[in-house]
Design an enzyme around this catalytic site. Structure first.
Site, PDB file in Angstrom:
ATOM      1  N   SER A  14     -22.236  23.067 -34.474  1.00  0.00           N
ATOM      2  CA  SER A  14     -21.284  25.443 -33.788  1.00  0.00           C
ATOM      3  C   SER A  14     -20.500  25.067 -32.723  1.00  0.00           C
ATOM      4  O   SER A  14     -19.616  25.795 -33.283  1.00  0.00           O
ATOM      5  CB  SER A  14     -22.628  25.814 -33.532  1.00  0.00           C
ATOM      6  N   ASP A 191     -24.766  31.529 -23.944  1.00  0.00           N
ATOM      7  CA  ASP A 191     -25.909  31.102 -24.260  1.00  0.00           C
ATOM      8  C   ASP A 191     -26.866  29.830 -23.245  1.00  0.00           C
ATOM      9  O   ASP A 191     -27.628  29.690 -23.484  1.00  0.00           O
ATOM     10  CB  ASP A 191     -26.199  31.652 -25.425  1.00  0.00           C
ATOM     11  N   HIS A 194     -23.844  27.276 -26.632  1.00  0.00           N
ATOM     12  CA  HIS A 194     -22.415  27.794 -26.724  1.00  0.00           C
ATOM     13  C   HIS A 194     -21.429  27.568 -25.382  1.00  0.00           C
ATOM     14  O   HIS A 194     -21.771  28.318 -24.658  1.00  0.00           O
ATOM     15  CB  HIS A 194     -22.356  27.859 -28.004  1.00  0.00           C
TER      16      HIS A 194
END
Length: 241
Positions: A14, A191, A194
């Site tokens: 991600s 968060d 990330h």
């Protein structure tokens, strides 16, 4: 002059998938973008190819990379990041990959790229803010998706050992986030997992520093610029033919 561009592949989870997201932090406006910064640095020099897969681990990456290489002209790819580990290092759940398998998976990914003449750059997982992650992702935590800096460090160290054994480049983000973030390192994460724009900027700086040290021929300043500056173009365009 040929307009066939060689390529720099970004392959990862991600953190790679979000590399062009300028609004990682809600309400904070546009922030630094790794992908955009690389495109800018290599404009008219190399194409940046982003292949990020949110939530993926090294086991699943082994299934995906052959398909990427089948669908991109591998003669054109000169560099590729391999950025997995943040999911592999989770303490439970379906993403977890034990360290011995992780090491073997990464080694296979490296060799897959090397066999195609592509220079791999391994990227290790960064710091993790467990308090923030667990407060904003309680559903994930309930499934076992709990992470820790201790485990991230174990997986980062394993990647560094693979890089040494395979004689490929390595970007140590745990070290970079610790050194550059100091006591405020949590601001480098959006968060808890990330990256914020600040985190991506450190990643960008470390990636280019690594390229300059290990593959200087592919540093932005050393790659040929496609076609002359407009001031050198003949008015009739004859030197563009």
């Amino acid at each position: 002059m040929s307009l066939r561009y060689q390529k720099f592949l970004l392959f990862g989870d991600s953190i790679t998938e979000f590399a062009f997201n300028t609004r990682m932090s809600e309400g904070k406006g546009d922030q630094f973008s790794l992908g955009a910064a690389l495109v800018n640095a290599y404009t008219r020099k190399l194409d940046i190819i982003q292949r990020g897969f949110s939530g993926y681990n090294s086991r699943w990456a082994l299934e995906v990379l052959p398909h990427i290489l089948e669908n991109e002209p591998t003669d054109d790819i000169v560099l590729s990041t391999i950025f997995f580990g943040s999911n592999d290092a989770v303490h439970g759940g379906s993403q977890k990959v034990e360290l011995p398998e992780f090491t073997q998976n990464i080694t296979e990914l490296v060799r897959m790229l090397k066999n195609k003449g592509i220079q791999p750059i391994l990227v290790g997982p960064a710091l993790h803010d467990a308090d923030k992650w667990e407060s904003v992702r309680p559903d994930d935590v309930a499934t076992g998706a709990v992470r820790s800096n201790e485990n991230n460090k174990r997986y980062s160290d394993a990647l560094q050992e693979v890089a040494r054994a395979e004689e490929v480049a390595f970007v140590n983000l745990i070290e970079a986030f610790s050194n550059k973030g100091g006591s405020g390192w949590r601001s480098l994460l959006n968060d808890g997992l990330h990256f914020s724009g600040e985190g991506y900027e450190i990643f960008y700086d470390e990636l280019l520093k690594t390229i300059r040290a290990t593959h200087p021929e592919w540093a932005p300043e050393n790659v040929a610029y496609k076609y002359p500056n407009w001031r050198q173009v003949e008015s009739d365009g004859s030197n563009l033919r």
